[in-house]
Motif scaffolding. Sequence first.
Motif, PDB file in Angstrom:
ATOM      1  N   ALA A 129       0.866  -1.174   0.000  1.00 36.91           N
ATOM      2  CA  ALA A 129       0.000   0.000   0.000  1.00 36.91           C
ATOM      3  C   ALA A 129       0.908   1.231   0.000  1.00 36.91           C
ATOM      4  CB  ALA A 129      -0.927   0.007   1.220  1.00 36.91           C
ATOM      5  N   LYS A 130       0.321   2.412  -0.144  1.00 36.05           N
ATOM      6  CA  LYS A 130       1.115   3.630  -0.219  1.00 36.05           C
ATOM      7  C   LYS A 130       1.956   3.830   1.030  1.00 36.05           C
ATOM      8  CE  LYS A 130       0.745   8.581  -1.127  1.00 36.05           C
ATOM      9  NZ  LYS A 130      -0.180   9.719  -1.411  1.00 36.05           N
ATOM     10  N   CYS A 131       1.452   3.398   2.184  1.00 33.46           N
ATOM     11  CA  CYS A 131       2.160   3.624   3.444  1.00 33.46           C
ATOM     12  C   CYS A 131       2.749   2.342   4.028  1.00 33.46           C
ATOM     13  CB  CYS A 131       1.237   4.278   4.462  1.00 33.46           C
ATOM     14  SG  CYS A 131      -0.202   3.272   4.884  1.00 33.46           S
ATOM     15  N   PHE A 132       2.721   1.233   3.272  1.00 30.17           N
ATOM     16  CA  PHE A 132       3.240  -0.022   3.815  1.00 30.17           C
ATOM     17  C   PHE A 132       4.013  -0.782   2.744  1.00 30.17           C
ATOM     18  CE2 PHE A 132       2.925  -4.592   4.766  1.00 30.17           C
ATOM     19  CZ  PHE A 132       3.517  -4.594   6.022  1.00 30.17           C
ATOM     20  N   ALA A 133       5.218  -1.228   3.109  1.00 28.73           N
ATOM     21  CA  ALA A 133       6.055  -2.002   2.194  1.00 28.73           C
ATOM     22  C   ALA A 133       6.654  -3.176   2.948  1.00 28.73           C
ATOM     23  CB  ALA A 133       7.163  -1.131   1.609  1.00 28.73           C
ATOM     24  N   ASN A 134       7.117  -4.158   2.192  1.00 28.25           N
ATOM     25  CA  ASN A 134       7.818  -5.293   2.795  1.00 28.25           C
ATOM     26  C   ASN A 134       9.103  -5.525   2.010  1.00 28.25           C
ATOM     27  OD1 ASN A 134       8.192  -7.284   4.681  1.00 28.25           O
ATOM     28  ND2 ASN A 134       6.246  -8.297   4.286  1.00 28.25           N
ATOM     29  N   TYR A 135      10.191  -5.729   2.738  1.00 29.61           N
ATOM     30  CA  TYR A 135      11.493  -5.969   2.126  1.00 29.61           C
ATOM     31  C   TYR A 135      11.905  -7.404   2.420  1.00 29.61           C
ATOM     32  CZ  TYR A 135      16.582  -5.648   1.427  1.00 29.61           C
ATOM     33  OH  TYR A 135      17.881  -5.864   1.025  1.00 29.61           O
ATOM     34  N   TYR A 136      12.450  -8.093   1.403  1.00 30.92           N
ATOM     35  CA  TYR A 136      12.918  -9.459   1.560  1.00 30.92           C
ATOM     36  C   TYR A 136      14.368  -9.526   1.088  1.00 30.92           C
ATOM     37  CZ  TYR A 136       7.869 -10.309   1.579  1.00 30.92           C
ATOM     38  OH  TYR A 136       6.522 -10.285   1.861  1.00 30.92           O
ATOM     39  N   GLU A 137      15.175 -10.318   1.807  1.00 35.61           N
ATOM     40  CA  GLU A 137      16.584 -10.426   1.445  1.00 35.61           C
ATOM     41  C   GLU A 137      17.090 -11.830   1.732  1.00 35.61           C
ATOM     42  OE1 GLU A 137      19.819  -7.291   2.324  1.00 35.61           O
ATOM     43  OE2 GLU A 137      20.093  -8.812   3.878  1.00 35.61           O
ATOM     44  N   LEU A 138      17.864 -12.378   0.790  1.00 34.27           N
ATOM     45  CA  LEU A 138      18.560 -13.642   0.966  1.00 34.27           C
ATOM     46  C   LEU A 138      20.041 -13.405   0.718  1.00 34.27           C
ATOM     47  CD1 LEU A 138      16.195 -16.122  -0.922  1.00 34.27           C
ATOM     48  CD2 LEU A 138      16.454 -15.871   1.561  1.00 34.27           C
ATOM     49  N   ARG A 139      20.903 -14.002   1.565  1.00 32.66           N
ATOM     50  CA  ARG A 139      22.346 -13.805   1.442  1.00 32.66           C
ATOM     51  C   ARG A 139      23.071 -15.143   1.584  1.00 32.66           C
ATOM     52  NH1 ARG A 139      25.186  -9.581   4.691  1.00 32.66           N
ATOM     53  NH2 ARG A 139      25.826  -8.716   2.663  1.00 32.66           N
ATOM     54  N   ALA A 140      24.236 -15.214   0.949  1.00 39.84           N
ATOM     55  CA  ALA A 140      25.106 -16.381   1.080  1.00 39.84           C
ATOM     56  C   ALA A 140      26.524 -15.871   1.300  1.00 39.84           C
ATOM     57  CB  ALA A 140      25.041 -17.259  -0.164  1.00 39.84           C
ATOM     58  N   GLY A 141      27.161 -16.307   2.387  1.00 39.45           N
ATOM     59  CA  GLY A 141      28.517 -15.878   2.722  1.00 39.45           C
ATOM     60  C   GLY A 141      29.492 -17.041   2.663  1.00 39.45           C
ATOM     61  N   PHE A 142      30.647 -16.796   2.054  1.00 35.68           N
ATOM     62  CA  PHE A 142      31.655 -17.838   1.863  1.00 35.68           C
ATOM     63  C   PHE A 142      32.957 -17.443   2.555  1.00 35.68           C
ATOM     64  CE2 PHE A 142      28.709 -17.899  -1.641  1.00 35.68           C
ATOM     65  CZ  PHE A 142      28.421 -19.238  -1.816  1.00 35.68           C
ATOM     66  N   LEU A 143      33.805 -18.421   2.801  1.00 33.20           N
ATOM     67  CA  LEU A 143      35.090 -18.314   3.485  1.00 33.20           C
ATOM     68  C   LEU A 143      34.867 -18.225   4.992  1.00 33.20           C
ATOM     69  CD1 LEU A 143      37.051 -15.882   1.110  1.00 33.20           C
ATOM     70  CD2 LEU A 143      36.825 -18.378   0.984  1.00 33.20           C
ATOM     71  N   GLU A 144      35.950 -18.384   5.741  1.00 28.17           N
ATOM     72  CA  GLU A 144      35.861 -18.526   7.198  1.00 28.17           C
ATOM     73  C   GLU A 144      35.261 -17.306   7.884  1.00 28.17           C
ATOM     74  OE1 GLU A 144      39.017 -19.004  10.837  1.00 28.17           O
ATOM     75  OE2 GLU A 144      39.380 -20.192   9.021  1.00 28.17           O
ATOM     76  N   GLY A 145      35.507 -16.117   7.346  1.00 28.54           N
ATOM     77  CA  GLY A 145      34.977 -14.913   7.979  1.00 28.54           C
ATOM     78  C   GLY A 145      33.471 -14.904   8.059  1.00 28.54           C
ATOM     79  N   ALA A 146      32.812 -15.521   7.089  1.00 27.15           N
ATOM     80  CA  ALA A 146      31.350 -15.574   7.088  1.00 27.15           C
ATOM     81  C   ALA A 146      30.826 -16.887   7.621  1.00 27.15           C
ATOM     82  CB  ALA A 146      30.824 -15.348   5.666  1.00 27.15           C
ATOM     83  N   ALA A 147      31.370 -18.012   7.131  1.00 28.45           N
ATOM     84  CA  ALA A 147      30.824 -19.331   7.465  1.00 28.45           C
ATOM     85  C   ALA A 147      31.188 -19.792   8.866  1.00 28.45           C
ATOM     86  CB  ALA A 147      31.293 -20.365   6.441  1.00 28.45           C
ATOM     87  N   GLY A 148      32.268 -19.220   9.458  1.00 31.80           N
ATOM     88  CA  GLY A 148      32.615 -19.544  10.828  1.00 31.80           C
ATOM     89  C   GLY A 148      33.509 -20.761  10.977  1.00 31.80           C
ATOM     90  N   LYS A 149      34.040 -20.914  12.200  1.00 34.76           N
ATOM     91  CA  LYS A 149      34.903 -22.044  12.516  1.00 34.76           C
ATOM     92  C   LYS A 149      34.789 -22.343  13.996  1.00 34.76           C
ATOM     93  CE  LYS A 149      39.682 -23.659  12.019  1.00 34.76           C
ATOM     94  NZ  LYS A 149      41.048 -23.316  11.520  1.00 34.76           N
ATOM     95  N   LYS A 150      34.708 -23.630  14.332  1.00 34.01           N
ATOM     96  CA  LYS A 150      34.649 -24.033  15.734  1.00 34.01           C
ATOM     97  C   LYS A 150      35.307 -25.397  15.873  1.00 34.01           C
ATOM     98  CE  LYS A 150      31.605 -24.406  19.737  1.00 34.01           C
ATOM     99  NZ  LYS A 150      30.242 -24.243  20.270  1.00 34.01           N
ATOM    100  N   ASN A 151      36.214 -25.501  16.850  1.00 33.15           N
ATOM    101  CA  ASN A 151      36.932 -26.759  17.108  1.00 33.15           C
ATOM    102  C   ASN A 151      37.612 -27.278  15.840  1.00 33.15           C
ATOM    103  OD1 ASN A 151      36.002 -26.712  19.786  1.00 33.15           O
ATOM    104  ND2 ASN A 151      34.131 -27.792  19.215  1.00 33.15           N
ATOM    105  N   ASP A 152      38.284 -26.364  15.136  1.00 29.31           N
ATOM    106  CA  ASP A 152      39.024 -26.677  13.903  1.00 29.31           C
ATOM    107  C   ASP A 152      38.125 -27.149  12.767  1.00 29.31           C
ATOM    108  OD1 ASP A 152      41.517 -26.044  15.014  1.00 29.31           O
ATOM    109  OD2 ASP A 152      41.694 -28.035  15.906  1.00 29.31           O
ATOM    110  N   GLN A 153      36.832 -26.980  12.906  1.00 27.12           N
ATOM    111  CA  GLN A 153      35.904 -27.326  11.828  1.00 27.12           C
ATOM    112  C   GLN A 153      35.294 -26.055  11.263  1.00 27.12           C
ATOM    113  OE1 GLN A 153      32.657 -29.852  12.927  1.00 27.12           O
ATOM    114  NE2 GLN A 153      31.743 -29.847  10.882  1.00 27.12           N
ATOM    115  N   SER A 154      35.428 -25.838   9.961  1.00 29.28           N
ATOM    116  CA  SER A 154      34.908 -24.641   9.313  1.00 29.28           C
ATOM    117  C   SER A 154      33.559 -24.930   8.676  1.00 29.28           C
ATOM    118  CB  SER A 154      35.879 -24.144   8.235  1.00 29.28           C
ATOM    119  OG  SER A 154      37.118 -23.770   8.805  1.00 29.28           O
TER     120      SER A 154
END
Length: 236
Positions: A129-154
């Motif tokens: 509507a004129k005063c209402f909107a909806n935003y949708y977002e999908l993301r994919a992150g690669f490498l350790e900085g995004a995907a994470g690491k714990k107990n030597d498992q990435s």
Amino acid sequence: MKHILCLLFAILVTNAFALDHLWDMRYTFGPESRPSPKIGFGLGIRSPFNSNVLFPINFTRRLNKQFDVGAKLDINTYNKLDKIHSALDIGGRFRYRPSSFIAFDGYLDLSETSQSALVFTIGTQQFIAKCFANYYELRAGFLEGAAGKKNDQSGYVKFSGSMIPTLVFGQMFRIFLEITSSGSIGLLKDDFMIDIIPKIELTFGGTHIRLDFDVGVMQEKNNDVKTIGLYVMTAL
């Protein structure tokens, strides 16, 4: 089947965290469907109510109706080594429709850990509507900085999804309610999270002032993990 779903939900509940770092891996200050100004500058401050304060600074440039580019420097006042931590994000967006885009970000961690990442985003905003909107977002992150690491498992790849219902009051005032969730394939048990982020934004000409309040949900300790952020974005 009902018992299996309940068990899965219980596992996720006991392993939720507030405000995934992937949320910051973009050259804008959070999800944004509006095109960048011809030349834009922004600065902000975000804190979880302790000494760990983040100061993001960004610069954006609209090349034409379809392409935006930008860079953001994140400066964090505290880390485990009691040193200033910083990271640089450089990215761009291609608008294949007026309110829809695909984006790419290269995130470079400037600390000694060098946990860098590559992030792809697809986002769209729909005015119901004129005063209402909806935003949708999908993301994919690669490498350790995004995907994470714990107990030597990435992790292999981290996915996130966001939905942001938005109330629009003329040209000056907006209210957002961002609901965002993410988890790594390979480390889903350890880093699945959901956040609810109410936001308000005031616009004065070419300047936007936005206040965010993030609340991590799904478990008791996340209810105690809250952050507040203030961002100012202006056209030069």
